[in-house]
Scaffold this motif. Structure first.
Motif, short mmCIF file in Angstrom:
data_model
loop_
_atom_site.label_atom_id
_atom_site.label_comp_id
_atom_site.label_asym_id
_atom_site.label_seq_id
_atom_site.Cartn_x
_atom_site.Cartn_y
_atom_site.Cartn_z
N THR B 56 6.37 -19.05 -52.46
CA THR B 56 5.94 -20.44 -52.32
C THR B 56 4.89 -20.82 -53.35
OG1 THR B 56 4.25 -19.79 -50.74
CG2 THR B 56 6.38 -20.45 -49.84
N LYS B 60 3.16 -24.43 -53.85
CA LYS B 60 1.76 -24.64 -53.47
C LYS B 60 0.93 -25.15 -54.64
CE LYS B 60 1.24 -21.55 -49.52
NZ LYS B 60 1.18 -20.15 -49.07
N ARG B 66 0.03 -30.15 -49.77
CA ARG B 66 -1.11 -29.82 -48.90
C ARG B 66 -0.84 -28.61 -48.00
NH1 ARG B 66 -4.62 -32.30 -51.90
NH2 ARG B 66 -3.85 -34.37 -52.44
N ALA B 67 0.42 -28.29 -47.79
CA ALA B 67 0.72 -27.09 -46.99
C ALA B 67 2.15 -26.66 -47.26
CB ALA B 67 0.56 -27.38 -45.50
N LEU B 69 4.60 -23.84 -45.28
CA LEU B 69 4.65 -22.87 -44.18
C LEU B 69 5.94 -22.07 -44.24
CD1 LEU B 69 3.51 -25.16 -41.21
CD2 LEU B 69 2.10 -23.60 -42.57
N ASP B 73 3.45 -17.75 -41.58
CA ASP B 73 2.28 -18.59 -41.36
C ASP B 73 2.19 -19.14 -39.95
OD1 ASP B 73 3.28 -19.77 -44.51
OD2 ASP B 73 1.53 -18.48 -44.15
N LEU B 270 2.53 -28.56 -39.25
CA LEU B 270 2.01 -29.02 -40.54
C LEU B 270 0.71 -29.79 -40.33
CD1 LEU B 270 5.35 -30.11 -42.25
CD2 LEU B 270 3.85 -28.24 -42.97
N THR B 271 0.62 -30.55 -39.24
CA THR B 271 -0.63 -31.24 -38.96
C THR B 271 -1.75 -30.26 -38.66
OG1 THR B 271 0.27 -33.37 -38.26
CG2 THR B 271 -1.78 -32.69 -37.22
N ALA B 273 -1.97 -27.28 -39.77
CA ALA B 273 -2.30 -26.56 -41.01
C ALA B 273 -3.10 -27.41 -41.97
CB ALA B 273 -1.01 -26.08 -41.68
N THR B 274 -2.85 -28.71 -41.99
CA THR B 274 -3.52 -29.58 -42.96
C THR B 274 -4.64 -30.39 -42.34
OG1 THR B 274 -1.96 -31.36 -42.49
CG2 THR B 274 -1.41 -29.89 -44.33
N ARG B 275 -4.61 -30.49 -41.02
CA ARG B 275 -5.50 -31.38 -40.26
C ARG B 275 -5.30 -32.83 -40.71
NH1 ARG B 275 -8.58 -29.28 -36.70
NH2 ARG B 275 -9.81 -31.20 -36.57
#
Lengths: 285, 780, 158
Positions: B56, B60, B66-67, B69, B73, B270-271, B273-275
């Motif tokens: 990845t 990345k 931003r993420a 996965l 992960d 994903l949320t 992981a990225t906030r």
């Protein structure tokens, strides 16, 4: 997603458009209605050249010909009185079957021919009427028969300017037909047929035009069947022979829509239907 | 609206009709959240493979990503994606992300990026090293010895026999079918094959998720099952249920495809992981092969009859495939037996079913839920038997149909994948459905005369009967809370999921009717796990009877509070208080009354009480709606094309609480049913790739393709349903295919037992038939 | 990448937008607040993105934003500018022609284009006009009824 497009040109003349394409090389593309180009999603395109603002949407008589500009839409073609009267209105009929109302408001003659699909509904009647296409590129303007356009000219990527349709043959009583087979009402053609017959008082064939789409790599004239019909009196048996000849002439493929065998058979069925309609239109039962 | 007319039973306008016709924000993608990232899933290009490695790094490194996965992960929690009540009767064989892919379209990785273009580019930059495994594409080979094992992971649960790719197995018998067949004078045994149909909701699956200021994961999703989604997301992401908030806005069509956890978990991941807020929306192509579809089946239907037309035994043996994962595997197929065989009375019934895994797109819930397959087989066999015995097809059915007062015991054996509950038929309008449907299609004249022919065109008429259920007995349940506002309007809070069919409206009608107010006084909030009470969601045709039932119970309690207040304010006994048309009045001839508005204000500010109550509801039965459908077709024997001229549906859904909405359900289901039989087909090639993931080549009917539709609502009254209602959401999809197949037989004397009935197949069979009948004739 | 400035009249209001050359009108309209233009297939088959461009029904997903420069766009939002539904929208609601509602904006605009040109259409003409708007919920029965009813109502009012 077309994030890879870097520039969008809107030339005012064909000449400008041609120069722009030259400048951009293989990464440049003409775009008209966009109904093929956008669906194809070719990510190698960097420059788009919009050809719809160059005044090429005319539909008019010129001399004894019917001339249609490359950016005339399917709907405009379907409705134009000139086209509806020309050769039994088969081009208008074909244009009216292309996709939905929305597609017909966007898709253009030029885009359809340049896209080169053998199923293009406009191509078949144009072929049957022996239309020529006007092209322009860096070598200048020229006019070629539609057959030549499909034979190799299309690959050279010239800008399509217009289609010019000569007057239909005058001999005898004429009848024309356009037939299309789709899975549902709004569908890409599995087979389409455009035919024209000129008959004398005894129902003998003076001239015959028979074109088919979606049954070969390009739209085609069924020359063998046409030759078979000439000089003979129309009977159900003759129609059957013509259908069988067409079935031998076509070169369809298997795809997710239909098998080659089915297309071959339907080419015959719809040839018969088209010729019958021609006969009816010409006033012979 | 005349004040004395009841509210239920009237075709009142949908509560959300204006909003939707005006195009106001209503759907998941209409509510962008600031800072929202676009999520995208990298799908497997292989049907069956182990992932040796995923690189990845280039993805990345792409600016704006931003993420990214992969299986390394995220937590590994075996689960089912099926939106079903816990504990789900589907195998726990799916993982958020895995190191193995099991169909073309399976998740490999997920990306969140600033824009769609960047997300798509990032997906392209992910490099996967696959170790190809032999793909099992043919369901008839899936159980053979030596065939690759699709679910060889040790931590999957609930798979019947993973080593033989057997996701589920069912065997249920009533009586003794072998004895029954021996007793029969005629036995008809036929094999049928059905195919993959996709839901094609015009709104693809779409989910958005974000962390709220309290660090709770909020999910806005096009889902039929918000409460199941909440539980499943919590389990998969290993966060407490309390920390998850699922909101269901308007949905652009579900049909069962959204009774599934398809995007909520990965979007939530994903949320986390990225906030950041993230939105994932399937493209149309992804919707076709990365969502769900109808289970293909091979069905062997066998029926024994006596000369007098009575049925001595019926047996159905099914082989089905659930695709790569087992969501709804046991339950859809269970329905093929439990809802189909009992339509005709016989003491001896047997249903056996193997549901296998294949490396194919995943099957799941789809309107009808196993019944379209089963009724295609049964209604064709019934038709064939009637024909061979020289009996009128309607008469033969009428003689044997399940009746009012009957007990359907097969349902007791086949609940939602486990022991169920017997069904008692407390309402049945089938005889009238047959009569009225037959009249509508012109059955008598069209069957008595030889089938109409016009050159190469042949016409015929056919019939098919079917039933469904109304909720899953003893399992589906829902709750409603009703609050009075200070102006005499009411707020109904229901966990139900209006998927567009009008559930909110029907619940409002029930509330209005019960409370004695007009429909415009009811507001509905539904499908929000924070603000509405629990409800299993929209499936199994449960919404009117269960969610509506809960609303009725809650409304009755609220009404009791209003009555008590009315009695107090009007100084009459509670028994003398009448609530009707926004007015609370005394039935003692005194003419005393108070408007609901004034009563509400007094309650709020003088009595200082919140008029409010709630109720939970489930039933221990599943009253079937009944349906008789008639098709008139025209077969073009030159092209093999079958055109449906007219499809008449006569349907008993109990009391139709909103006739226009009920008709709408029938009309939509019939369109899907005709599509199932004649036009729609997911074409999967030898590599497990879908060749037609688009509307150009997956044909759903358009407005100019539709035959004439007649819809007749035959009223009965179901004691278990609110105001006598049953259900109508699914049943009408069952009959069109067999009715059309039977009509084709009437027209050209050929039975088709494989779906879809394609023009090429019709033509081939027609040519074959003519060759056999007239070897000397010239064929063209 | 050279951005383009385009001037589009949307629902009667002059809008000026900066768009990327490859931007599709569907995406631009949605991001500029016209969420009634729906995304269903992005390949011109479902009709959920139908808008009127210079009065003609077209598909926003197959139109480059740049091509809308200098032209007039009508989206569903333009039919009820003050929140009051237009008669065609009313007819859809009254005839229960709106189920999930996702195809409704596109379908209503196709119907509007038809009635603007042909105030008294036959049922076949209505079906043809709506053929490019796929609906999975209604079987098209009530939408067709709604359009015919709206046509009759308009005629009656004349």
């Amino acid at each position: 997603m077309f994030d890879h497009i870097e520039v969008f040109h809107r030339p005012a003349t064909a000449h400008e458009a041609v120069l722009l394409l030259q400048e951009n090389g293989p990464a440049g593309r003409y775009v008209a209605g966009g109904t093929d180009l956008i669906v194809q999603g070719d990510r190698s395109i960097r420059a788009l050249i919009d050809v719809t603002r160059m005044g090429l949407d005319y539909i008019e008589p010129r001399g004894d010909e019917c001339v249609i500009g490359a950016t005339a839409t399917m709907n405009a073609i379907a409705r134009a009185p000139l086209v509806r009267e020309w050769a039994g209105g088969i081009l208008a009929r074909a244009a009216a079957t292309c996709g939905s109302v929305q597609i017909r408001n966007m898709a253009t003659l030029g885009g359809s021919l340049a896209n080169g699909s053998p199923a293009a509904d406009l191509a078949t009647p144009l072929l049957a009427m022996e239309a020529r296409v006007g092209l322009e590129d860096s070598a200048g303007r020229r006019s070629v028969p539609l057959t030549e356009f499909y034979a190799g000219e299309r690959a050279r990527g010239a800008l399509l300017i217009e289609a010019a349709i000569p007057p239909p043959p005058q001999a005898g009583r004429a009848g024309w037909s356009f037939q299309k087979l789709g899975r549902t009402c709004c569908d890409i053609s599995l087979v389409n047929v455009a035919a024209g017959l000129g008959l004398d008082g005894d129902g003998r064939v003076l001239w015959a035009r028979l074109a088919l789409g979606a049954v070969a790599p390009v739209p085609m004239r069924a020359a063998g069947a046409e030759g078979l019909l000439l000089g003979r009196t129309l009977t159900p048996e003759l129609l059957g022979e013509a259908a069988e000849t067409v079935a031998r002439e076509v070169r369809p493929i298997d795809d997710v829509r239909a098998s080659a065998d089915y297309r071959r058979e339907m080419a015959g069925v719809f040839t018969r239907r088209a010729l019958r309609e021609c006969a009816r239109e010409a006033g012979c039962a | 609206m005349k004040p004395e007319d009841p509210i239920v039973g009237r075709s009142l306008g949908k509560l959300d009709g204006a909003k939707l016709a005006a195009g106001r924000p209503a759907f998941t993608d209409d509510f962008p959240v600031p800072g929202m990232l676009v999520g995208k899933i990298l799908a497997s290009s292989r049907a069956h493979a182990r992932i040796r490695s995923i690189d990845t790094s280039r993805a990345k490194a792409l600016p704006g990503v931003r993420a990214v996965l992969t299986w390394q992960d995220v937590p590994r929690v075996p689960h089912t994606t099926a939106g079903q009540a816990w504990p789900e009767p589907s195998p726990y064989d799916t993982f958020l992300l895995d190191s193995k892919v099991r169909f073309v379209g399976d998740r490999v990785a997920a990306v969140a990026a600033d824009t769609r273009a960047i997300a798509e580019e990032a997906v392209r930059l992910i490099e996967v090293d696959y170790e190809n495994l032999p793909a099992v594409l043919d369901m008839e080979q899936a159980m053979a010895e030596g065939v690759a094992v699709i679910h060889d992971e040790p931590d999957a649960k609930g798979i019947h026999d993973a080593r033989h790719n057997l996701a589920g197995y069912i065997l249920k018998e009533l009586g003794d079918v072998e004895a029954g067949f021996r007793e029969a004078d005629f036995v008809c045994e036929r094999e049928f094959r059905t195919h993959r149909q996709q839901h094609c909701p015009i709104e693809p699956h779409v989910t958005a998720s974000w962390l709220d200021p309290d660090d709770r994961l909020t999910i806005l999703s096009s889902t039929q099952v918000p409460f199941h989604a909440r539980r499943q997301v919590a389990m998969i992401l290993q966060i407490p249920v309390q920390r998850v908030h699922v909101i269901k806005p308007r949905i652009g069509g579900g049909f069962g495809g959204k009774q599934e956890l398809l995007l909520e978990d990965i979007c939530g991941a994903l949320t986390l992981a990225t906030r950041r807020p993230v939105k994932i929306e399937y493209t149309r192509a992804e919707e076709f092969f990365m969502a769900r579809s109808r289970h293909p089946q091979v069905l062997r239907m066998k029926m024994g009859v006596k000369r007098d037309g009575s049925i001595t035994a019926s047996s159905l043996k099914v082989l089905a495939t659930t695709g790569a994962y087992g969501s709804h595997a046991l339950t859809v197929q269970g329905n093929t037996g439990s809802k189909v065989l009992p339509l005709y009375r016989t003491p001896n019934m047997r249903f056996e079913c193997h549901v296998v895994y294949t490396n194919m797109p995943v099957a799941g819930a789809f309107r009808g839920y196993g019944c379209p397959q089963g009724f295609f087989a049964q209604e064709s066999v019934v038709d064939e038997i009637a024909h061979d015995l020289g009996l009128d097809p309607i008469e033969f059915r009428r003689r044997n149909l399940i009746r009012l007062g009957d007990l359907d015991e097969l349902s007791a054996q086949l609940g939602e994948g486990r022991k169920g509950l017997a069904r008692t038929i407390r309402s049945c309008g089938m005889p009238q459905c047959l009569e009225e449907g037959a009249a509508a299609i012109g059955w008598q004249e069209k069957r008595q005369a030889p089938p109409a022919r016009d050159g190469h065109l042949r016409r015929g008429v056919g019939v098919a009967c079917s039933m469904q259920g109304s909720s899953i007995a003893g399992i589906d349940w829902g709750a409603a809370l009703i609050r009075m506002n200070e102006d005499g309007s009411f707020h109904v809070m229901s966990g139900a999921s209006d998927v567009g069919a009008g559930a909110d409206t029907v619940m409002a009608q029930i509330a209005a009717e019960t409370l004695g107010v007009t429909l415009d006084k009811i507001l509905v909030t539904s499908g929000d796990t924070d603000t509405t009470p629990f409800d299993v969601g929209a499936y199994a045709s449960s919404t009117t009877i269960i969610s509506g039932g809960a609303v009725k119970k809650a409304a009755e309690k609220v009404r009791a509070q209003i009555v008590a207040l009315g009695a107090k304010f009007l100084e009459v006994a509670p028994e003398a208080v009448v609530c009707r048309d926004n007015t609370v009045s005394a039935a003692d001839g005194s003419g005393k009354c108070i408007s609901m508005q004034d009563l509400a204000r007094r309650a709020t500010y003088k009595e200082k009480m919140q008029v409010m109550d709630h109720a939970s509801h489930f039933i221990t039965d599943s009253p079937p709606p009944f349906c008789a459908q008639f098709a008139e077709v025209e077969v073009d024997t030159d092209t093999g094309q079958v055109r449906v001229l007219h499809l008449a549906t006569a349907i008993d859904c109990g009391v139709a609480l909103n006739p226009a909405l009920a008709e709408g359900q029938v009309e939509g289901a019939v369109a899907q049913g005709i599509g199932y039989g004649l036009y729609e087909e997911m074409a999967i090639d030898g590599q497990g790739v879908m060749r037609n993931p688009n509307f150009l080549d997956y044909k759903i009917l358009a407005a100019n393709d539709m035959p004439k539709l007649t819809t007749i609502l035959v009223p009965t009254e179901e004691p278990l349903g609110p105001y006598g209602a049953k259900s109508i959401g699914e049943v009408a999809i069952n009959g069109p295919t067999p009715a059309v197949a039977n009509a084709i037989f009437h027209a050209i004397g050929i039975r088709f037992r494989k779906l879809p009935i394609r023009p090429e197949d019709v033509l081939r069979a027609w040519r074959e038939k003519n060759r056999q009948e007239q070897p000397a004739a010239v064929t063209r | 990448m050279s951005a383009i400035e385009i001037d589009v009249t949307v629902n009667g209001a002059a809008r000026r937008w900066r768009v990327a050359p490859g931007d599709l009108l569907l995406d631009v309209l949605r991001r500029e607040g016209y969420g009634g233009v729906k995304r269903g297939c992005e390949s011109g088959e479902c009709g959920a993105c139908t808008i009127l461009l210079d009065g003609k029904a077209v598909l926003a997903c197959l139109t480059f934003a740049a091509q809308a420069d200098g032209r007039e766009v009508v989206t569903i939002e333009g039919l009820s500018p003050d929140g009051k539904l237009d008669p065609l929208q009313e007819a859809f609601v009254e005839h229960a022609a709106v189920q999930c509602g996702y195809c409704a904006p596109g379908m209503i605009l196709s119907a509007k284009a038809l009635l603007d040109e042909r105030p008294d259409p036959s049922e076949a003409e209505v079906r043809e006009a709506l053929a490019g708007n796929l609906c999975r919920c209604t079987g098209y029965v009530k939408p067709v009824e709604a359009v015919l009813a709206a046509a009759r109502a308009k005629g009656g009012a004349r």
